[in-house]
Scaffold this motif. Structure first.
Motif, short mmCIF file in Angstrom:
data_model
loop_
_atom_site.label_atom_id
_atom_site.label_comp_id
_atom_site.label_asym_id
_atom_site.label_seq_id
_atom_site.Cartn_x
_atom_site.Cartn_y
_atom_site.Cartn_z
N LEU A 23 0.83 -1.21 0.00
CA LEU A 23 0.00 0.00 0.00
C LEU A 23 0.87 1.26 0.00
O LEU A 23 0.52 2.26 -0.63
CB LEU A 23 -0.95 0.00 1.20
CG LEU A 23 -2.11 -1.00 1.09
CD1 LEU A 23 -2.98 -0.96 2.34
CD2 LEU A 23 -2.95 -0.74 -0.15
N PHE A 72 10.44 -1.07 -1.24
CA PHE A 72 10.59 -2.03 -2.33
C PHE A 72 11.32 -3.28 -1.85
O PHE A 72 10.91 -4.41 -2.14
CB PHE A 72 11.35 -1.41 -3.50
CG PHE A 72 10.45 -0.78 -4.52
CD1 PHE A 72 9.64 -1.58 -5.32
CD2 PHE A 72 10.40 0.59 -4.68
CE1 PHE A 72 8.80 -1.01 -6.27
CE2 PHE A 72 9.55 1.17 -5.62
CZ PHE A 72 8.76 0.37 -6.41
N THR A 83 6.24 -16.63 -1.55
CA THR A 83 5.93 -17.34 -2.79
C THR A 83 6.71 -18.65 -2.87
O THR A 83 6.15 -19.69 -3.25
CB THR A 83 6.26 -16.44 -4.01
OG1 THR A 83 5.57 -15.21 -3.85
CG2 THR A 83 5.82 -17.09 -5.30
N THR A 115 7.41 -10.27 -10.54
CA THR A 115 8.72 -10.43 -11.17
C THR A 115 8.80 -9.62 -12.46
O THR A 115 9.82 -8.99 -12.75
CB THR A 115 8.98 -11.92 -11.45
OG1 THR A 115 8.73 -12.64 -10.25
CG2 THR A 115 10.41 -12.16 -11.89
N GLY A 181 -4.02 -6.98 -5.89
CA GLY A 181 -3.26 -6.57 -4.72
C GLY A 181 -3.90 -5.48 -3.89
O GLY A 181 -3.85 -5.53 -2.66
N ALA A 185 -4.67 -6.30 -0.02
CA ALA A 185 -3.86 -5.76 1.08
C ALA A 185 -4.75 -5.38 2.27
O ALA A 185 -4.39 -5.62 3.42
CB ALA A 185 -3.07 -4.55 0.60
C1 HEM Z 1 5.20 -0.43 -7.79
C2 HEM Z 1 5.33 -1.63 -7.54
C3 HEM Z 1 4.45 -2.51 -6.68
C4 HEM Z 1 3.27 -2.23 -6.02
C5 HEM Z 1 2.52 -0.92 -5.98
C6 HEM Z 1 2.83 -3.45 -5.38
C7 HEM Z 1 1.69 -3.58 -4.62
C8 HEM Z 1 1.26 -4.75 -4.03
C9 HEM Z 1 0.11 -4.89 -3.20
C10 HEM Z 1 -0.85 -3.76 -2.81
C11 HEM Z 1 0.02 -6.20 -2.82
C12 HEM Z 1 -1.07 -6.85 -1.98
C13 HEM Z 1 -0.59 -7.26 -0.61
C14 HEM Z 1 -1.51 -8.27 0.02
O1 HEM Z 1 -2.24 -8.97 -0.66
O2 HEM Z 1 -1.49 -8.38 1.22
C15 HEM Z 1 1.11 -6.89 -3.42
C16 HEM Z 1 1.35 -8.25 -3.28
C17 HEM Z 1 2.42 -8.92 -3.84
N1 HEM Z 1 3.49 -8.34 -4.50
FE1 HEM Z 1 3.61 -6.41 -5.04
N2 HEM Z 1 3.75 -4.45 -5.63
C18 HEM Z 1 4.75 -3.91 -6.41
C19 HEM Z 1 5.90 -4.55 -6.86
C20 HEM Z 1 6.19 -5.88 -6.64
C21 HEM Z 1 7.41 -6.53 -7.05
C22 HEM Z 1 8.56 -5.86 -7.77
C23 HEM Z 1 7.30 -7.85 -6.65
C24 HEM Z 1 8.22 -9.02 -6.79
C25 HEM Z 1 9.30 -9.20 -7.36
C26 HEM Z 1 6.02 -8.02 -6.01
C27 HEM Z 1 5.54 -9.21 -5.53
C28 HEM Z 1 4.34 -9.37 -4.87
C29 HEM Z 1 3.78 -10.63 -4.48
C30 HEM Z 1 4.38 -12.03 -4.71
C31 HEM Z 1 2.57 -10.35 -3.82
C32 HEM Z 1 1.62 -11.39 -3.29
C33 HEM Z 1 1.54 -11.43 -1.85
C34 HEM Z 1 0.11 -11.65 -1.45
O3 HEM Z 1 -0.80 -11.57 -2.28
O4 HEM Z 1 -0.11 -11.88 -0.26
N3 HEM Z 1 5.37 -6.80 -6.01
N4 HEM Z 1 1.86 -6.00 -4.14
#
Ligand code: HEM
Ligand code: SF4
Ligand code: FES
Lengths: 229, 260
Positions: A23, A72, A83, A115, A181, A185
């Motif tokens: 977030l 980040f 994961t 990724t 996401g 979140a």
């Molecule tokens: C500007 C970039 C990014 C934003 C705004 C963002 C945002 C989010 C948000 C809001 C969630 C949801 C969290 C939740 O479900 O509790 C999430 C989950 C996740 N993010 Fe990102 N993310 C970004 C970049 C990345 C990158 C670079 C990676 C990995 C290399 C990544 C991997 C993941 C993974 C694996 C989840 C799943 C976790 C889950 O659903 O519980 N994210 N991200």
């Protein structure tokens, strides 16, 4: 183990970190998008260059930059740990599986989408951030003061079709990542209530379309304006 | 109750069934032909017919879990054509009817797949990991002595209803089986939230959620990413809201409980 490390090495504790940092990254996206809208001003890049100069020199922004990097790093590290752990839970896969009957594609592919975003991020940072901070762009005088001409760096990059393609693909991945996401979140944080959850879900869908579309509009705008037309 | 096969004609089917001698042996899918299956049969009755056929042929019958055969005990399992408890939502395998299939269909039948649910034989898995999560905290303290009056403690109707909905979990493990992450969060959340909502559950409230989540992690279940396959496949319709409540309970307890 102390209660603190026990909490944050548990499955829910790690999810909590992914959600909070996720977030936070969403808030960064808003600031970044709004700032970059200066590209569309049509003033030969004057306001964009002044804005870039401000972002590169203001002490508050520079401090937030460190927080952002930490955001980040934690998001990516915790998400990858989760994961990988989740992948190892099912050593023998189903011979026949139909997950499409019970869930959305984006929700099942957050690691893959993340990724793709990471790869995009590395290319993006190398080209703009690195060159802005450590490279030597041309100088351009604006109202008597010399500024780094980052506007031209941006515009020239977006004349390359493959560069535009990387950006558009990166934003599509971001869109799908956020489509699941954003509302996920809130769920992870335990913020679920029949009064607010429907609004959060609607806003999440809106956010996941508008923000990536806004970012994708920039390369597309310069490519179409300068190369296609 | 029209299904895919409304004309009640007996069906001939091809079954691909997971056969595995014991928990150590490697298993494989065996193909069997089965004839004259009535659409009125339940899926487990069809399995009984298969086993009678196999016995006549001198083949070891297929081991599968079952008990009540009326959707209340949670013992039946089976991953049928890529879905936990088969293609119909909101049913256990014992309540799935063969009218949901058509003559000539091929049906793939596999055990629940998850590291914490080792295969014991064929389609039987060891689901005692869920028992251990329950034992880690899914109880309340009560005083012995005189019988308390019914409804002595007032509970708002909406809360009572929600707690009851959570309490309907039959511990079948379909949520784990369907989840891409092999997460047992829907199960654990149903058990935690049911007691967290009721006055009787307050004494152990914080310790309960801490211990049950610790046990869930220790058993090797995955971490939820809010995909929702679990709730979609749950035979009794345990809702995803319970997982949000589990997260809330756990985060709150971690920061405020007396357990350091
Ligand atoms: C500007 C970039 C990014 C934003 C705004 C963002 C945002 C989010 C948000 C809001 C969630 C949801 C969290 C939740 O479900 O509790 C999430 C989950 C996740 N993010 Fe990102 N993310 C970004 C970049 C990345 C990158 C670079 C990676 C990995 C290399 C990544 C991997 C993941 C993974 C694996 C989840 C799943 C976790 C889950 O659903 O519980 N994210 N991200
Ligand atoms: S939550 Fe539903 S699917 Fe999971 S064990 Fe309980 S009844 Fe079965
Ligand atoms: S055998 Fe008891 S629920 Fe299916």
């Amino acid at each position: 183990m102390s209660w603190f490390s026990k909490t944050f090495s548990s499955s829910i504790g790690r999810k909590l970190l992914v959600a909070v940092t996720g977030l936070f990254l969403c808030s960064f996206l808003v600031v970044h998008l709004v700032g970059n809208l200066q590209l569309f001003k049509g003033d030969g890049g004057a306001s964009f260059n002044i804005y870039s100069h401000f972002m590169a020199t203001n002490p508050l922004i520079r401090t937030m930059e460190i927080v952002l990097v930490l955001g980040f790093v934690f998001h990516i590290y915790e998400a990858l740990v989760l994961t990988r752990r989740n992948k190892s839970v099912r050593p023998v896969q189903y011979a026949y599986n139909r997950p499409q009957d019970n869930s959305n594609w984006s929700s099942r592919n957050m690691g893959l989408l993340g990724t793709v975003i990471l790869v995009f991020l590395i290319i993006h940072l190398y080209n703009f951030f690195w060159r802005a901070r450590f490279g030597e762009p041309n100088m351009i005088p604006i109202e008597g003061t010399d500024y780094d001409d980052l506007y031209s760096v941006v515009v020239q990059s977006f004349h390359l079709w493959w560069y535009v393609l990387i950006y558009v693909l990166g934003q599509i991945a971001l869109g799908y990542h956020l489509y699941h996401g954003f509302s996920s979140a809130f769920h992870t944080l335990g913020l679920n209530h029949k009064k607010y959850t429907p609004a959060i879900q609607k806003f999440g869908a809106f956010f996941s379309i508008v923000v990536p579309a806004g970012f994708a509009a920039m390369p597309l705008y310069f490519f179409i304006k300068d190369v296609v037309l | 109750m029209a299904g895919n096969n409304p004309n009640s004609k007996p069906m001939n089917l091809t079954l691909k069934v997971w056969r595995q001698k014991n928990s150590k042996a490697a298993g494989n899918l065996e193909t069997y032909q089965i004839k004259d299956i009535s659409p009125e049969m339940s899926f487990l009755e069809m399995m009984d017919v298969l086993n009678e056929d196999l016995l006549l042929k001198g083949i070891d019958p297929v081991a599968f879990d079952h008990d009540c055969r009326e959707g209340i005990c949670g013992m039946c399992s089976l991953y049928i054509n890529g879905r936990a408890h088969g293609p119909e939502r909101g049913t256990t395998t014992c309540q799935l009817h063969m009218r949901k299939f058509s003559d000539g269909d091929t049906i793939t039948i596999e055990p629940w797949r998850a590291g914490p649910f080792p295969v014991l034989k064929d389609l039987c898995t060891d689901r005692s990991a869920l028992d251990r999560i329950q034992q880690a905290g899914g109880y309340i303290s009560v005083n012995t002595g005189g019988v308390p009056d019914a409804n002595e403690i007032p509970i708002p109707k909406t809360i009572a209803d929600k707690a009851f909905d959570a309490a309907t979990c039959i511990q079948c493990g379909a949520c784990v089986a369907a989840c891409k992450n092999g997460s047992a969060m829907l199960f654990t959340s149903a058990k935690v939230s049911q007691l967290a909502m009721l006055p009787q559950g307050q004494v152990e409230r914080k310790t309960r959620v801490e211990n049950m989540v610790a046990q869930m992690d220790k058993e090797g279940f995955g971490a939820c990413t809010n995909i929702g396959s679990c709730a979609a496949e749950c035979p009794v319709g345990i809702s995803l809201e319970n997982i949000a409540m589990l997260n809330r309970e756990y985060i709150g307890a971690s920061f405020t409980s007396e357990n350091v």
